[in-house]
Motif scaffolding. Structure first.
Motif, PDB file in Angstrom:
ATOM      1  N   ASP A  61       0.830  -1.209   0.000  1.00  0.00           N
ATOM      2  CA  ASP A  61       0.000   0.000   0.000  1.00  0.00           C
ATOM      3  C   ASP A  61       0.862   1.255   0.000  1.00  0.00           C
ATOM      4  O   ASP A  61       0.552   2.239  -0.683  1.00  0.00           O
ATOM      5  N   TRP A  62       1.937   1.234   0.780  1.00  0.00           N
ATOM      6  CA  TRP A  62       2.847   2.381   0.803  1.00  0.00           C
ATOM      7  C   TRP A  62       3.464   2.606  -0.570  1.00  0.00           C
ATOM      8  O   TRP A  62       3.509   3.733  -1.071  1.00  0.00           O
ATOM      9  N   ALA A  63       3.940   1.524  -1.190  1.00  0.00           N
ATOM     10  CA  ALA A  63       4.566   1.656  -2.511  1.00  0.00           C
ATOM     11  C   ALA A  63       3.557   2.132  -3.544  1.00  0.00           C
ATOM     12  O   ALA A  63       3.873   2.957  -4.412  1.00  0.00           O
ATOM     13  N   ARG A  64       2.319   1.637  -3.440  1.00  0.00           N
ATOM     14  CA  ARG A  64       1.290   2.041  -4.392  1.00  0.00           C
ATOM     15  C   ARG A  64       1.036   3.550  -4.306  1.00  0.00           C
ATOM     16  O   ARG A  64       0.773   4.195  -5.324  1.00  0.00           O
ATOM     17  N   ARG A  65       1.163   4.102  -3.131  1.00  0.00           N
ATOM     18  CA  ARG A  65       0.904   5.529  -2.957  1.00  0.00           C
ATOM     19  C   ARG A  65       2.116   6.395  -3.296  1.00  0.00           C
ATOM     20  O   ARG A  65       1.963   7.481  -3.873  1.00  0.00           O
ATOM     21  N   TRP A  66       3.336   5.926  -2.945  1.00  0.00           N
ATOM     22  CA  TRP A  66       4.505   6.797  -3.007  1.00  0.00           C
ATOM     23  C   TRP A  66       5.586   6.358  -3.997  1.00  0.00           C
ATOM     24  O   TRP A  66       6.447   7.172  -4.340  1.00  0.00           O
ATOM     25  N   PHE A  67       5.574   5.093  -4.412  1.00  0.00           N
ATOM     26  CA  PHE A  67       6.770   4.574  -5.061  1.00  0.00           C
ATOM     27  C   PHE A  67       6.438   3.604  -6.186  1.00  0.00           C
ATOM     28  O   PHE A  67       7.179   2.673  -6.458  1.00  0.00           O
ATOM     29  N   PHE A  68       5.317   3.809  -6.845  1.00  0.00           N
ATOM     30  CA  PHE A  68       4.840   2.813  -7.798  1.00  0.00           C
ATOM     31  C   PHE A  68       4.216   3.517  -8.987  1.00  0.00           C
ATOM     32  O   PHE A  68       3.245   4.261  -8.835  1.00  0.00           O
ATOM     33  N   GLY A  69       4.764   3.296 -10.176  1.00  0.00           N
ATOM     34  CA  GLY A  69       4.237   3.940 -11.367  1.00  0.00           C
ATOM     35  C   GLY A  69       3.526   2.957 -12.271  1.00  0.00           C
ATOM     36  O   GLY A  69       3.167   1.854 -11.873  1.00  0.00           O
ATOM     37  N   ASP A  70       3.312   3.348 -13.514  1.00  0.00           N
ATOM     38  CA  ASP A  70       2.687   2.475 -14.493  1.00  0.00           C
ATOM     39  C   ASP A  70       3.680   1.414 -14.950  1.00  0.00           C
ATOM     40  O   ASP A  70       4.895   1.609 -14.882  1.00  0.00           O
ATOM     41  N   PRO A  71       3.191   0.278 -15.440  1.00  0.00           N
ATOM     42  CA  PRO A  71       4.106  -0.800 -15.843  1.00  0.00           C
ATOM     43  C   PRO A  71       4.933  -0.413 -17.068  1.00  0.00           C
ATOM     44  O   PRO A  71       4.437   0.239 -17.988  1.00  0.00           O
ATOM     45  N   ARG A  72       6.191  -0.836 -17.053  1.00  0.00           N
ATOM     46  CA  ARG A  72       7.055  -0.676 -18.219  1.00  0.00           C
ATOM     47  C   ARG A  72       6.738  -1.772 -19.229  1.00  0.00           C
ATOM     48  O   ARG A  72       6.169  -2.807 -18.861  1.00  0.00           O
ATOM     49  N   PRO A  73       7.091  -1.584 -20.503  1.00  0.00           N
ATOM     50  CA  PRO A  73       6.782  -2.616 -21.514  1.00  0.00           C
ATOM     51  C   PRO A  73       7.264  -4.003 -21.114  1.00  0.00           C
ATOM     52  O   PRO A  73       6.555  -4.992 -21.344  1.00  0.00           O
ATOM     53  N   GLU A  74       8.441  -4.092 -20.515  1.00  0.00           N
ATOM     54  CA  GLU A  74       8.969  -5.408 -20.155  1.00  0.00           C
ATOM     55  C   GLU A  74       8.231  -6.027 -18.967  1.00  0.00           C
ATOM     56  O   GLU A  74       8.434  -7.209 -18.646  1.00  0.00           O
ATOM     57  N   GLN A  75       7.374  -5.253 -18.300  1.00  0.00           N
ATOM     58  CA  GLN A  75       6.608  -5.778 -17.168  1.00  0.00           C
ATOM     59  C   GLN A  75       5.224  -6.266 -17.574  1.00  0.00           C
ATOM     60  O   GLN A  75       4.492  -6.796 -16.731  1.00  0.00           O
ATOM     61  N   LEU A  76       4.859  -6.090 -18.835  1.00  0.00           N
ATOM     62  CA  LEU A  76       3.558  -6.554 -19.304  1.00  0.00           C
ATOM     63  C   LEU A  76       3.644  -8.046 -19.594  1.00  0.00           C
ATOM     64  O   LEU A  76       4.366  -8.483 -20.486  1.00  0.00           O
ATOM     65  N   ASP A  77       2.913  -8.832 -18.843  1.00  0.00           N
ATOM     66  CA  ASP A  77       3.017 -10.288 -18.927  1.00  0.00           C
ATOM     67  C   ASP A  77       1.641 -10.887 -18.681  1.00  0.00           C
ATOM     68  O   ASP A  77       1.133 -10.865 -17.559  1.00  0.00           O
ATOM     69  N   ALA A  78       1.034 -11.426 -19.722  1.00  0.00           N
ATOM     70  CA  ALA A  78      -0.304 -11.999 -19.594  1.00  0.00           C
ATOM     71  C   ALA A  78      -0.318 -13.170 -18.624  1.00  0.00           C
ATOM     72  O   ALA A  78      -1.284 -13.365 -17.873  1.00  0.00           O
ATOM     73  N   GLY A  79       0.754 -13.957 -18.607  1.00  0.00           N
ATOM     74  CA  GLY A  79       0.813 -15.084 -17.681  1.00  0.00           C
ATOM     75  C   GLY A  79       0.796 -14.634 -16.234  1.00  0.00           C
ATOM     76  O   GLY A  79       0.099 -15.214 -15.394  1.00  0.00           O
ATOM     77  N   TRP A  80       1.569 -13.573 -15.937  1.00  0.00           N
ATOM     78  CA  TRP A  80       1.565 -13.021 -14.573  1.00  0.00           C
ATOM     79  C   TRP A  80       0.173 -12.526 -14.211  1.00  0.00           C
ATOM     80  O   TRP A  80      -0.338 -12.794 -13.112  1.00  0.00           O
ATOM     81  N   LEU A  81      -0.457 -11.802 -15.127  1.00  0.00           N
ATOM     82  CA  LEU A  81      -1.758 -11.220 -14.839  1.00  0.00           C
ATOM     83  C   LEU A  81      -2.793 -12.303 -14.537  1.00  0.00           C
ATOM     84  O   LEU A  81      -3.551 -12.210 -13.567  1.00  0.00           O
ATOM     85  N   LEU A  82      -2.829 -13.351 -15.355  1.00  0.00           N
ATOM     86  CA  LEU A  82      -3.795 -14.423 -15.143  1.00  0.00           C
ATOM     87  C   LEU A  82      -3.521 -15.173 -13.842  1.00  0.00           C
ATOM     88  O   LEU A  82      -4.446 -15.542 -13.111  1.00  0.00           O
TER      89      LEU A  82
END
Length: 225
Positions: free
Chosen positions: A91-112
Motif C-alpha cells: 500500500d505504501w509503494a502504491r501511494r509513493w513509489f509505484f508507477g505504471d508498468p514498463r513494456p517489459e513488465q507486461l506479462d499476460a501469464g503473470w496477470l492471469l
C-alpha cells in the motif's frame, strides 16, 4: 558490534526482497514449490529452494507433506503474523513509489496467475465459468495476447492455451490498464467507464465478474470505483 534492536532483528529475518515476495505468494494461497516459483518469475528455482530453507531456519514456515504425498510449505504463527506488514508495504509503494508498468513488465501469464490467486470462491457461480482475456498491446498487428481463467466451485485454473470449453465471459482491454487494475493502481469500474476495459458475454455472469475477485488498492473491482 551487533546492536540489540528489534528492528535490526526483524531486518535479519525478513529484510530482503525475495523473502518478502515468497511470503506474498504464501499469503495468496501458494503452498507447493512449483506454484511458488510460478508467482516469482524473476527468481531461479535454486534461489527459491535456498530461500525456503532460510525461512524454515528462521521459523517463518514449515515443510510438510500434503494428502497427495507431495511437499508443501505452511506458514508458522510467526510467518502468518507478517501478513499485515507485507500488504502495508504494498500500500505504501502504491501511494509513493509505484508507477505504471514498463513494456517489459507486461506479462499476460503473470496477470492471469494473479487473478487466479485473487478469486473469491464464495462469490463464484455454482457452475464452471470460462473467462477469455484479450490484452490489447497497441496498434501493431499480432501483439495482442490471450489467456483464459477456468473457474469452478473449489477450483480455479489459469491457461495460456484455450481450455477446450465454451467461453462464457470476455474481458477485452488495454494491456497496460489491465495490469494497473490487477496491481491495484486503478479500479476496474474506472477502467470500464473510460472504455479501456470491456466485459461482455452472458449478461448475468458479466455483471457478476467484478465480485469474483479480491481486488487490491484503490477502487477495487466495484463498478462504482
Amino acid at each position: 558490534m551487533i546492536e540489540y534492536c528489534p528492528v535490526s532483528a526483524g531486518v535479519e529475518a525478513v529484510g530482503d526482497r525475495w523473502t518478502l515476495l515468497v511470503l506474498r505468494e504464501l499469503f495468496l494461497g501458494a503452498s507447493r514449490f512449483n506454484d511458488l516459483h510460478r508467482g516469482l518469475p524473476g527468481m531461479s528455482r535454486t534461489l527459491l529452494a535456498a530461500r525456503l530453507r532460510r525461512m524454515q531456519a528462521h521459523g517463518l514456515l514449515t515443510r510438510e507433506t500434503d494428502r497427495d504425498g507431495r511437499p508443501a510449505y505452511r506458514l508458522t504463527e510467526a510467518g502468518a503474523a507478517l501478513e499485515p506488514l507485507v500488504w502495508q508495504l504494498g500500500d505504501w509503494a502504491r501511494r509513493w513509489f509505484f508507477g505504471d508498468p514498463r513494456p517489459e513488465q507486461l506479462d499476460a501469464g503473470w496477470l492471469l496467475w494473479r487473478l487466479r490467486q485473487f478469486v473469491r470462491s464464495d462469490e463464484l457461480p455454482a457452475r464452471r465459468v470460462v473467462v477469455e482475456f484479450v490484452l490489447r498491446a497497441g496498434p501493431v498487428a499480432g501483439t495482442d495476447e490471450r489467456g483464459w481463467l477456468v473457474l469452478a466451485p473449489g477450483d480455479a485454473s489459469a491457461c495460456r492455451r484455450h481450455p477446450g470449453y465454451d467461453v462464457d465471459v470476455w474481458v477485452d482491454g488495454d494491456a497496460v490498464e489491465l495490469h494497473r487494475v490487477v496491481a491495484g493502481r486503478a479500479g476496474l469500474g474506472q477502467a470500464m467507464r473510460g472504455g479501456l476495459v470491456r466485459i461482455s458475454g452472458d449478461p448475468g455472469l458479466a455483471a457478476g465478474f467484478p465480485r469474483w475477485f479480491a481486488w487490491r488498492g484503490e477502487g477495487g473491482g466495484s463498478s462504482e470505483a
